[in-house]
Motif scaffolding. Structure first.
Motif, short mmCIF file in Angstrom:
data_model
loop_
_atom_site.label_atom_id
_atom_site.label_comp_id
_atom_site.label_asym_id
_atom_site.label_seq_id
_atom_site.Cartn_x
_atom_site.Cartn_y
_atom_site.Cartn_z
N GLY A 36 -41.28 -20.49 -35.46
CA GLY A 36 -40.23 -19.74 -34.30
C GLY A 36 -39.76 -18.73 -34.75
N ILE A 37 -38.05 -18.51 -34.64
CA ILE A 37 -37.53 -17.40 -35.46
C ILE A 37 -36.48 -18.02 -36.39
N SER A 38 -36.75 -17.51 -37.37
CA SER A 38 -35.76 -17.76 -38.51
C SER A 38 -34.82 -16.66 -39.04
N VAL A 51 -31.49 -20.81 -40.43
CA VAL A 51 -31.68 -21.30 -39.16
C VAL A 51 -33.09 -20.84 -38.40
N SER A 52 -33.78 -21.96 -37.80
CA SER A 52 -34.66 -21.56 -37.18
C SER A 52 -34.59 -22.10 -35.66
N VAL A 53 -34.91 -21.09 -34.55
CA VAL A 53 -34.71 -21.41 -33.16
C VAL A 53 -35.84 -21.21 -32.40
N PRO A 54 -36.02 -21.61 -31.17
CA PRO A 54 -37.54 -21.29 -30.53
C PRO A 54 -37.59 -19.78 -30.12
N LEU A 77 -33.72 -12.05 -41.43
CA LEU A 77 -34.46 -12.32 -40.49
C LEU A 77 -35.99 -12.57 -40.78
N SER A 78 -36.61 -13.44 -40.46
CA SER A 78 -38.07 -13.46 -40.98
C SER A 78 -39.00 -12.67 -39.91
N LEU A 79 -39.88 -11.58 -40.38
CA LEU A 79 -40.63 -10.96 -39.50
C LEU A 79 -42.10 -11.29 -39.95
N TYR A 80 -42.99 -11.29 -38.89
CA TYR A 80 -44.41 -11.57 -38.74
C TYR A 80 -45.20 -10.70 -38.05
#
Length: 145
Positions: A36-38, A51-54, A77-80
């Motif tokens: 998701g988005i962390s 925190v992780s969200v959809p 922020l996680s990036l992928y």
């Protein structure tokens, strides 16, 4: 033995999470990673609370990270990079003139030395879009812990 790698970036003027996400999206990066988005904001003790969200919550996440009261705090922020199958953590520091990227999601290793991080690949993917939004310089390292 474990390893850690990170790239520290310095900018001419403050940057926002939203600006970085827009710039990096042009090169295949997204805040949407396999889970998701962390993201992280600093709690009352000064620690980062992840925190992780959809995925549909990306607008709210960027608003939270860029809120005026967060400018003096660390956020993350996680990036992928979906095509490359790799990503990491982007940490923005108080004042938003500097940030760090740590390749932590399916870290790419350097072909000739598997234990090392392929820092040149990450630089090739991150420098052009960051330069376009005011990148002044960077420092990269890969160290055994």
């Amino acid at each position: 033995m474990s390893r850690s790698a990170d790239i520290d970036f310095t900018f001419r003027s403050p940057v926002t999470a939203a600006l970085l996400v827009r710039a990096l999206a042009a090169c295949g990066w997204s805040p949407e990673e396999p889970r998701g988005i962390s993201y992280a904001v600093q709690d009352a003790d000064g620690d980062l609370e992840w925190v992780s969200v959809p995925p549909h919550g990306v607008g709210n996440v960027l608003d939270a990270l860029d809120a005026p009261h967060r400018q003096g705090q660390r956020t993350g922020l996680s990036l992928y990079h979906r095509e490359a199958g790799t990503g990491g953590l982007l940490l923005l520091y108080p004042g938003r003139l500097s940030l760090s990227f740590s390749p932590t999601i399916h870290r790419r290793s350097y072909g000739a030395a598997e234990e090392l991080t392929d820092i040149p690949w990450y630089l090739g993917q991150l420098l052009p879009p960051l330069f376009a939004v005011g990148l002044q310089g960077y420092q990269a390292q890969d160290m055994a812990d």
